[in-house]
Design a protein around this motif. Structure first.
Motif: not given
Length: 165
Positions: A57-65
């Protein structure tokens, strides 16, 4: 439209109707499968579909893992409940209970007849069907050598009278 895809980036260059250029550059949070990504241009939007490399599940599309990644488990049913329940095991348990259940009265007799029929040979099944049908449900025989030679007569119990409707 030009789209460059690699597992961690999405780069898209679009020539708008106003002759302006629009560039989209996104560093993705998680990797994708570039060969299975598609795009569709519609009058009001551009739709880009990206296939995830992992079933998470991706909590958001961009950012830090984030270290705490939620993996999907396809063999479990989705639920908002805090308690998980294995529904397949529950079904197996119910079937086991039904198999071990001891019926009483008419149910026990029916179960006995069903067991005799299901475990019987083709001759036993044929004899049971013929005797039951020809006698109007008053005789049930498993002896095909006897039933196969003659018509089975109606034989109601001693304290009952057979009426044809």
């Amino acid at each position: 439209m030009l789209i460059e895809r690699n597992p961690h980036e999405l780069n898209a260059a679009v020539k708008l109707a106003s002759e302006d250029d629009f560039n989209l550059n996104i560093d993705l949070l998680h990797p994708i499968v570039p060969s299975q990504c598609t795009f569709k241009i519609i009058a009001s939007k551009i739709e880009i579909k990206m296939k995830k490399a992992e079933a998470i599940r991706w909590e958001k599309l961009v950012g830090e893992a984030v270290a705490d990644v939620k993996h999907f488990t396809p063999d479990k049913y989705p639920s908002s409940s805090l308690h998980t329940r294995n529904w397949d095991k529950l079904v197996e348990d119910i079937k086991e209970e039904e198999k071990n259940e001891k019926p009483e009265g008419d149910a026990a007799l029916n179960k006995l007849f069903q067991q005799i029929y299901s475990d019987g040979t083709d001759e036993v099944k044929r004899a049971m069907n013929k005797s039951f049908m020809e006698s109007g449900g008053t005789v049930l025989s498993t002896n095909w050598t006897d039933v196969g030679k003659r018509k089975v007569d109606v034989c109601p119990p001693d304290d009952a009278e057979y009426k044809k409707f």
